[in-house]
Write a protein that holds these residues in place. Structure first.
Motif, short mmCIF file in Angstrom:
data_model
loop_
_atom_site.label_atom_id
_atom_site.label_comp_id
_atom_site.label_asym_id
_atom_site.label_seq_id
_atom_site.Cartn_x
_atom_site.Cartn_y
_atom_site.Cartn_z
N LEU A 141 0.81 -1.23 0.00
CA LEU A 141 0.00 0.00 0.00
C LEU A 141 0.84 1.28 0.00
CD1 LEU A 141 -2.79 1.52 0.35
CD2 LEU A 141 -2.34 1.42 2.81
N PRO A 142 1.85 1.41 0.91
CA PRO A 142 2.59 2.68 0.99
C PRO A 142 3.17 3.14 -0.33
CG PRO A 142 3.15 1.29 2.84
CD PRO A 142 2.31 0.45 1.93
N LYS A 143 3.61 2.19 -1.15
CA LYS A 143 4.26 2.63 -2.40
C LYS A 143 3.25 3.22 -3.39
CE LYS A 143 4.67 -1.00 -5.82
NZ LYS A 143 4.66 -2.43 -5.77
N HIS A 144 1.96 2.99 -3.15
CA HIS A 144 0.93 3.55 -4.03
C HIS A 144 0.40 4.89 -3.53
CE1 HIS A 144 0.80 -0.09 -6.41
NE2 HIS A 144 0.72 -0.80 -5.29
N LEU A 145 0.84 5.30 -2.34
CA LEU A 145 0.29 6.53 -1.75
C LEU A 145 1.24 7.69 -1.94
CD1 LEU A 145 -0.96 5.26 1.74
CD2 LEU A 145 -2.38 5.82 -0.26
N LYS A 146 0.65 8.87 -2.08
CA LYS A 146 1.48 10.08 -2.08
C LYS A 146 1.86 10.40 -0.63
CE LYS A 146 1.25 14.86 -3.74
NZ LYS A 146 1.82 14.95 -5.08
N ARG A 147 0.89 10.26 0.25
CA ARG A 147 1.13 10.58 1.66
C ARG A 147 0.06 9.93 2.54
NH1 ARG A 147 2.47 16.59 4.10
NH2 ARG A 147 4.23 16.42 2.68
#
Ligand code: BDR
Ligand code: CA
Length: 316
Positions: A141-147
């Motif tokens: 998930l984190p790698k798909h988020l801007k922040r």
């Protein structure tokens, strides 16, 4: 203008409602989903309130239902003294016609994150149960988020049973808080910042006056009135619009100042301070810095954003 896609995972909640209303008033943001978690009031109410807020404000987005209890401990307490019996102060959503999305909150979050290819900003302003579920099921998930911006934690707390060491959201589900805060690079808007941004009674008066009495502005005005009254008459911390400050940190980067530190979460049930986010403020632990901690606030900029929000709804 290309808008920033956002999701608000929340437990509405008076200040959660302010956060949603603030986000929806901004032309630079696009709310793609609102997901509900247990928290200020039981999940049956936070879910209803998420739908009711979208319907009343006219927000056309996915509304997802998430967890109704923390990962390990039982759901222990509702905060209806601060948030009113319904969870949204004096507001009660009688008839709701909007239907929830069939997918659970964490699948909606993951789907939207992937779809928006690194542009999505995820706000988590309730206990972190849904986000922890999402991370456990989709570790990428984190790698798909801007922040990922959370409201929670701080160097002091607001839960009495922990000696005011733990903040409410982290304390409701410390297991989830540990998974999220220690497992990803979060922007943590905690009590240090939200208390420093407390709204004054005169600012509330101005906000109330700025709101008209039309449908959606009537809702915002009611949130302001309830917060002012509950703060002045009952000494509640309703003058801290915690969750809206998390949203404000994205809208106006000069509103909230972040420091990079190592943070861990006390999740042992037998610890007196269970739920505390322990922040290595002086960076003496030698541990890698893993969290952006909100430590400073421009109170006036925040109040101005809230006033602009009131003007916006009054103008519709
Ligand atoms: C947090 O706890 C809840 O009561 C509020 O909605 C906010 O998210 C503040 O500690
Ligand atoms: Ca909240």
């Amino acid at each position: 203008m290309k808008r920033i896609p956002i999701i608000i995972d929340c437990d509405p909640g008076v200040d959660d409602s302010f956060a949603i209303a603030l986000a929806y008033s901004r032309p630079e943001l696009e709310i793609v989903a609102i997901t509900a978690v247990e928290g200020n009031v039981p999940a049956s109410l936070t879910r209803r309130n998420a739908l009711g807020l979208c319907e009343t404000l006219g927000i056309n987005c996915r509304v997802g239902f998430g967890m109704d209890r923390p990962l390990k401990r039982p759901y222990q307490r509702d905060a209806s003294d601060t948030h009113g019996k319904s969870g949204v102060g004096s507001v009660v959503f009688d008839e709701i016609t909007l239907a929830p999305d069939p997918l659970p909150a964490w699948e909606i979050i993951y789907q939207e994150a992937v779809k928006h290819e690194g542009e999505l900003v995820l706000f988590a302003v309730g206990p972190l149960t849904n986000i922890a579920m999402c991370l456990m099921l989709h570790p990428d998930l984190p790698k798909h988020l801007k922040r990922l911006v959370i409201m929670g934690g701080g160097t002091f707390g607001n839960v009495r049973s922990t000696g005011l060491k733990a903040e409410f959201n982290a304390w409701i589900d410390p297991t989830a808080a540990k998974i999220v805060i220690e497992g990803t690079e979060v922007y943590m808007v905690g009590l240090n910042a939200t208390h420093a941004a407390a709204v004054s009674v005169s600012d509330f008066d101005e906000m109330i006056a700025l709101c008209g009495d039309k449908y959606s502005s009537g809702l915002v005005r009611e949130l302001c009135r309830f917060s002012r009254r509950n703060h002045v008459e009952n000494g509640s911390d309703n003058n801290c619009i915690h969750d809206a400050l998390a949203v404000a940190s994205l809208i106006d980067p000069l509103c909230v100042g972040f420091e990079h530190h190592y943070v861990y979460v006390e999740d042992r049930e037998d610890a007196a301070n269970v739920g505390e986010t322990v922040i290595d403020l002086s960076d003496t632990s030698g541990k890698a810095k893993n969290c952006h901690v909100a430590m400073t606030v421009d109170k006036k900029r925040f109040a101005d954003l809230l006033k602009d929000m009131c003007r916006h709804y009054a103008s519709l």
